[in-house]
Design a protein around this motif. Structure first.
Motif, mmCIF file in Angstrom:
data_model
loop_
_atom_site.group_PDB
_atom_site.id
_atom_site.type_symbol
_atom_site.label_atom_id
_atom_site.label_comp_id
_atom_site.label_asym_id
_atom_site.label_seq_id
_atom_site.Cartn_x
_atom_site.Cartn_y
_atom_site.Cartn_z
ATOM 1 N N ASN A 131 -0.909 2.941 -7.955
ATOM 2 C CA ASN A 131 -0.909 1.713 -8.747
ATOM 3 C C ASN A 131 -0.436 0.544 -7.886
ATOM 4 O OD1 ASN A 131 -0.352 -0.425 -10.504
ATOM 5 N ND2 ASN A 131 0.257 0.944 -12.165
ATOM 6 N N LYS A 132 -1.382 -0.324 -7.466
ATOM 7 C CA LYS A 132 -1.025 -1.432 -6.579
ATOM 8 C C LYS A 132 -0.169 -2.476 -7.280
ATOM 9 C CE LYS A 132 -4.293 -1.329 -2.806
ATOM 10 N NZ LYS A 132 -5.166 -2.135 -1.933
ATOM 11 N N SER B 82 2.644 1.608 -3.367
ATOM 12 C CA SER B 82 1.753 1.998 -4.465
ATOM 13 C C SER B 82 1.506 3.502 -4.483
ATOM 14 C CB SER B 82 0.424 1.252 -4.369
ATOM 15 O OG SER B 82 -0.307 1.650 -3.218
ATOM 16 N N GLU C 224 0.832 -1.205 0.000
ATOM 17 C CA GLU C 224 0.000 0.000 0.000
ATOM 18 C C GLU C 224 0.869 1.258 0.000
ATOM 19 O OE1 GLU C 224 -3.612 1.892 -0.265
ATOM 20 O OE2 GLU C 224 -3.306 -0.283 -0.184
ATOM 21 N N TYR D 199 3.693 5.259 -6.691
ATOM 22 C CA TYR D 199 3.464 5.010 -8.115
ATOM 23 C C TYR D 199 2.069 5.480 -8.518
ATOM 24 C CZ TYR D 199 7.506 1.903 -7.565
ATOM 25 O OH TYR D 199 8.749 1.389 -7.275
ATOM 26 N N GLY E 185 3.081 -1.362 -6.796
ATOM 27 C CA GLY E 185 3.448 -1.509 -5.393
ATOM 28 C C GLY E 185 4.007 -2.889 -5.069
#
Length: 263
Positions: free
Chosen positions: A142-143, A136, A133, A139, A146
């Motif tokens: 974005n998981k 992400s 988490e 990013y 991540g």
């Protein structure tokens, strides 16, 4: 307390200067192999007590180590049935911390480590899911990105469990798994609160139900294969056959003699 060997971490060796890596074979042997066992079950199923009994049996009466994420639950059983252990209580569950704790246990020479429970290192505070988490957010939420950070942490933690120079027992909380069939939810069993497939990393994986019945889900130890045991005594019912299997050396077969080529 005697020193155990350092954990062995392996990695692919890159070929240098274009040299081809050589491979070889040796006789298969369980010599030096240590037990890796997981226990999954819902709250109240007896995971902690059974795990302590197994760790006690695997340690053959010596003091072992408990990595305690369950608010001191294991310590409530200290001394019962002669079980003696040292505990490392923690309340944050970064997978990298588990690696460091296992290294410390190896340095101290504990013959067995009981991780109670491994689920916290997946979904507890600072666990793998927390790490994903946080990664992400770097990013743009974005998981999938991540997991570029989370997966190596998880894999390194599993590698450290497998590399520990003594026995390892790990408990995991479980939950009921459901699927939709014909638009209706159907119960298909339970699965541990850890990354899917974690049970494949262990030599023996067992589950426990609320009636304190233990079922062996998978076992590389033939004596435990598909066993169902009501109110198990961990040292007698699980650790003893495991040790017998690990210590049973197969008869050595003679190396085939080289034959002279036909003239």
């Amino acid at each position: 307390m005697s020193q155990l060997g350092q954990p062995v971490r392996t990695a692919p060796r890159a070929a240098q200067n274009g040299a081809t890596q050589e491979f070889g074979f040796k006789p298969a042997s369980k010599a030096g192999r240590k037990a890796r066992l997981s226990i999954q079950g819902m709250s109240g199923s007896g995971k902690t007590w059974t795990g302590l009994g197994i760790a006690h049996g695997l340690s053959e009466g010596r003091k072992f180590a408990v990595i305690d994420t369950e608010k001191g639950a294991a310590s409530l059983y200290a001394g019962i049935g002669g079980i003696q252990f040292d505990t490392c209580p923690i309340d944050r569950y970064d997978p990298r911390d588990l690696i460091r704790i296992l290294d410390s246990a190896a340095q101290a020479g504990y013959p067995t480590v009981f991780v109670d429970s491994l689920s916290h290192f997946w979904k507890g505070t600072d666990g793998t899911l927390d790490q994903v988490e946080r990664a992400s957010s770097r990013y743009g939420g974005n998981k999938f990105a991540g997991w570029k950070d989370g997966t190596p942490m998880q894999n390194d933690m599993v590698a450290a469990i497998l590399a520990y120079p003594g026995h390892v027992v790990a408990s995991m909380r479980s939950y009921t798994e459901w699927v939709l069939e014909g638009g209706k939810p159907q119960r298909v069993g339970t699965r541990p609160e850890q990354r899917k497939g974690i049970e494949y990393e262990f030599d023996v994986a067992v589950s426990m139900d609320i009636d304190n019945t233990l079922e062996v889900l998978k076992s590389r130890c033939p004596a435990l294969n598909r066993a169902v045991i009501k109110r198990p005594q961990g040292a007698r019912d699980i650790a003893a056959p495991l040790l017998d299997w690990l210590n049973d050396a197969p008869p050595q077969m003679a190396t085939p003699a080289a034959t002279e080529p036909q003239q």
